[in-house]
Design an enzyme around this catalytic site. Sequence first.
Site, PDB file in Angstrom:
ATOM      1  N   PRO A   1       0.791  -1.228   0.000  1.00 11.86           N
ATOM      2  CA  PRO A   1       0.000   0.000   0.000  1.00 11.86           C
ATOM      3  C   PRO A   1       0.825   1.282   0.000  1.00 11.86           C
ATOM      4  O   PRO A   1       1.866   1.362   0.648  1.00 11.86           O
ATOM      5  CB  PRO A   1      -0.810  -0.103   1.304  1.00 11.86           C
ATOM      6  CG  PRO A   1      -0.079  -1.094   2.139  1.00 11.86           C
ATOM      7  CD  PRO A   1       0.552  -2.054   1.187  1.00 11.86           C
ATOM      8  N   ASN A   2       0.293   2.247  -0.736  1.00  9.54           N
ATOM      9  CA  ASN A   2       0.843   3.612  -0.832  1.00  9.54           C
ATOM     10  C   ASN A   2       2.106   3.714  -1.677  1.00  9.54           C
ATOM     11  O   ASN A   2       2.600   4.815  -1.913  1.00  9.54           O
ATOM     12  CB  ASN A   2       1.083   4.228   0.561  1.00  9.54           C
ATOM     13  CG  ASN A   2      -0.195   4.282   1.377  1.00  9.54           C
ATOM     14  OD1 ASN A   2      -1.186   4.834   0.901  1.00  9.54           O
ATOM     15  ND2 ASN A   2      -0.211   3.688   2.551  1.00  9.54           N
TER      16      ASN A   2
ATOM     17  N   ARG B   1       4.902  11.070  -2.421  1.00 10.39           N
ATOM     18  CA  ARG B   1       4.711  10.737  -1.017  1.00 10.39           C
ATOM     19  C   ARG B   1       5.973  11.017  -0.191  1.00 10.39           C
ATOM     20  O   ARG B   1       7.030  10.451  -0.483  1.00 10.39           O
ATOM     21  CB  ARG B   1       4.407   9.231  -0.976  1.00 10.39           C
ATOM     22  CG  ARG B   1       4.296   8.647   0.374  1.00 10.39           C
ATOM     23  CD  ARG B   1       4.222   7.117   0.295  1.00 10.39           C
ATOM     24  NE  ARG B   1       4.111   6.598   1.624  1.00 10.39           N
ATOM     25  CZ  ARG B   1       4.395   5.345   1.952  1.00 10.39           C
ATOM     26  NH1 ARG B   1       4.779   4.481   1.035  1.00 10.39           N
ATOM     27  NH2 ARG B   1       4.278   4.953   3.191  1.00 10.39           N
TER      28      ARG B   1
ATOM     29  N   TYR C   1      11.241   9.150   1.060  1.00 13.71           N
ATOM     30  CA  TYR C   1      11.247   8.184  -0.038  1.00 13.71           C
ATOM     31  C   TYR C   1      11.864   8.712  -1.338  1.00 13.71           C
ATOM     32  O   TYR C   1      11.994   7.955  -2.305  1.00 13.71           O
ATOM     33  CB  TYR C   1       9.815   7.694  -0.299  1.00 13.71           C
ATOM     34  CG  TYR C   1       9.215   6.964   0.891  1.00 13.71           C
ATOM     35  CD1 TYR C   1       9.753   5.741   1.304  1.00 13.71           C
ATOM     36  CD2 TYR C   1       8.152   7.488   1.608  1.00 13.71           C
ATOM     37  CE1 TYR C   1       9.229   5.079   2.404  1.00 13.71           C
ATOM     38  CE2 TYR C   1       7.617   6.837   2.711  1.00 13.71           C
ATOM     39  CZ  TYR C   1       8.157   5.625   3.104  1.00 13.71           C
ATOM     40  OH  TYR C   1       7.659   4.960   4.185  1.00 13.71           O
TER      41      TYR C   1
ATOM     42  N   ASN D   1       7.975  -5.678  -1.289  1.00 11.98           N
ATOM     43  CA  ASN D   1       7.970  -4.555  -0.353  1.00 11.98           C
ATOM     44  C   ASN D   1       6.543  -4.498   0.191  1.00 11.98           C
ATOM     45  O   ASN D   1       5.647  -3.962  -0.456  1.00 11.98           O
ATOM     46  CB  ASN D   1       8.341  -3.240  -1.042  1.00 11.98           C
ATOM     47  CG  ASN D   1       8.387  -2.094  -0.041  1.00 11.98           C
ATOM     48  OD1 ASN D   1       7.890  -2.209   1.086  1.00 11.98           O
ATOM     49  ND2 ASN D   1       8.978  -0.983  -0.455  1.00 11.98           N
TER      50      ASN D   1
ATOM     51  N   ALA E   1       3.325  -0.900   4.703  1.00 10.72           N
ATOM     52  CA  ALA E   1       2.836  -0.899   6.091  1.00 10.72           C
ATOM     53  C   ALA E   1       2.372  -2.282   6.547  1.00 10.72           C
ATOM     54  O   ALA E   1       2.396  -2.576   7.756  1.00 10.72           O
ATOM     55  CB  ALA E   1       1.716   0.118   6.255  1.00 10.72           C
TER      56      ALA E   1
ATOM     57  N   GLU F   1      12.601  -9.622   1.168  1.00 10.97           N
ATOM     58  CA  GLU F   1      11.821  -8.462   1.624  1.00 10.97           C
ATOM     59  C   GLU F   1      12.663  -7.207   1.398  1.00 10.97           C
ATOM     60  O   GLU F   1      13.841  -7.175   1.762  1.00 10.97           O
ATOM     61  CB  GLU F   1      11.529  -8.662   3.115  1.00 10.97           C
ATOM     62  CG  GLU F   1      10.818  -7.506   3.790  1.00 10.97           C
ATOM     63  CD  GLU F   1      10.702  -7.739   5.315  1.00 10.97           C
ATOM     64  OE1 GLU F   1      10.935  -8.872   5.795  1.00 10.97           O
ATOM     65  OE2 GLU F   1      10.403  -6.759   6.021  1.00 10.97           O
TER      66      GLU F   1
ATOM     67  N   HIS G   1      12.752  -2.828   1.631  1.00 11.83           N
ATOM     68  CA  HIS G   1      12.188  -1.532   2.015  1.00 11.83           C
ATOM     69  C   HIS G   1      13.097  -0.436   1.480  1.00 11.83           C
ATOM     70  O   HIS G   1      14.332  -0.557   1.560  1.00 11.83           O
ATOM     71  CB  HIS G   1      12.100  -1.403   3.539  1.00 11.83           C
ATOM     72  CG  HIS G   1      11.243  -2.469   4.140  1.00 11.83           C
ATOM     73  ND1 HIS G   1       9.874  -2.419   4.112  1.00 11.83           N
ATOM     74  CD2 HIS G   1      11.572  -3.645   4.732  1.00 11.83           C
ATOM     75  CE1 HIS G   1       9.387  -3.509   4.675  1.00 11.83           C
ATOM     76  NE2 HIS G   1      10.394  -4.275   5.058  1.00 11.83           N
TER      77      HIS G   1
ATOM     78  N   ARG H   1      13.741   4.365  11.928  1.00 13.48           N
ATOM     79  CA  ARG H   1      12.517   5.153  11.965  1.00 13.48           C
ATOM     80  C   ARG H   1      11.721   4.853  13.250  1.00 13.48           C
ATOM     81  O   ARG H   1      12.277   4.351  14.216  1.00 13.48           O
ATOM     82  CB  ARG H   1      11.713   4.877  10.689  1.00 13.48           C
ATOM     83  CG  ARG H   1      12.504   5.298   9.429  1.00 13.48           C
ATOM     84  CD  ARG H   1      11.710   5.068   8.160  1.00 13.48           C
ATOM     85  NE  ARG H   1      10.497   5.884   8.146  1.00 13.48           N
ATOM     86  CZ  ARG H   1       9.501   5.716   7.258  1.00 13.48           C
ATOM     87  NH1 ARG H   1       9.612   4.787   6.321  1.00 13.48           N
ATOM     88  NH2 ARG H   1       8.435   6.485   7.305  1.00 13.48           N
TER      89      ARG H   1
HETATM   90  C1  DQA Z   1       8.405   0.951   3.496  1.00 12.95           C
HETATM   91  C2  DQA Z   1       8.567   1.141   5.006  1.00 12.95           C
HETATM   92  C3  DQA Z   1       7.230   0.932   5.724  1.00 12.95           C
HETATM   93  O1  DQA Z   1       7.397   1.130   7.127  1.00 12.95           O
HETATM   94  C4  DQA Z   1       6.202   1.914   5.230  1.00 12.95           C
HETATM   95  O2  DQA Z   1       4.950   1.662   5.828  1.00 12.95           O
HETATM   96  C5  DQA Z   1       6.089   1.937   3.746  1.00 12.95           C
HETATM   97  C6  DQA Z   1       7.292   1.831   2.940  1.00 12.95           C
HETATM   98  C7  DQA Z   1       9.687   1.283   2.721  1.00 12.95           C
HETATM   99  O3  DQA Z   1       9.801   0.878   1.578  1.00 12.95           O
HETATM  100  O4  DQA Z   1      10.580   1.966   3.274  1.00 12.95           O
HETATM  101  O5  DQA Z   1       5.000   2.156   3.202  1.00 12.95           O
HETATM  102  O6  DQA Z   1       8.097  -0.419   3.242  1.00 12.95           O
END
Ligand code: DQA
Length: 149
Positions: free
Chosen positions: A11-12, A19, A24, A75, A78, A99, A101, A108
């Site tokens: 998501p997102n 964003r 990011y 990825n 959240a 995985e 990120h 963080r």
């Molecule tokens: C994320 C890190 C997560 O904590 C966050 O909720 C994201 C992006 C990253 O790629 O750094 O949406 O997965």
Amino acid sequence: MTNTLFVLNGPNLNMLGLREPGIYGSTTLNDIRDMCLEKAASMGWTVDFRQSNHEGVLIDWIHEAREKSRGIIINPAAYTHTSVALQDAIRAVSLPVIEVHLSNIHARESFRHHSYVSPAALGVICGLNAKGYTVAIEALVEHLEKSQA
Ligand code: DQA
């Protein structure tokens, strides 16, 4: 089985570029997709790159990967920090998973320090921004080619 990897985004991540650019950066998800396709092609592999804002869709795609891919880069965004169901799906398909990120989740907020996905993953990459995806592709292809040799 074709030399295909699924690259799944949660998501997102469709909002990358707009964003929270301080965290990011300005790279968009389309930019990351192009980097992934290029990296995989340079190694003789293909990538099926997807994004969803819905947990159940990500789970369906992990199940689909069992038939259509040799490994998964994910990825989970959240859902990393909330989803037992994603961990269960990964365990159910027994494919190697990396995985990824973009940000360093350990630097963080404390609620980002725990991942439900990591215990089921072959490896975890965080904090390298978009480069983490291509590092993951290289590592996963090498892992698969070594295990089939
Ligand atoms: C994320 C890190 C997560 O904590 C966050 O909720 C994201 C992006 C990253 O790629 O750094 O949406 O997965």
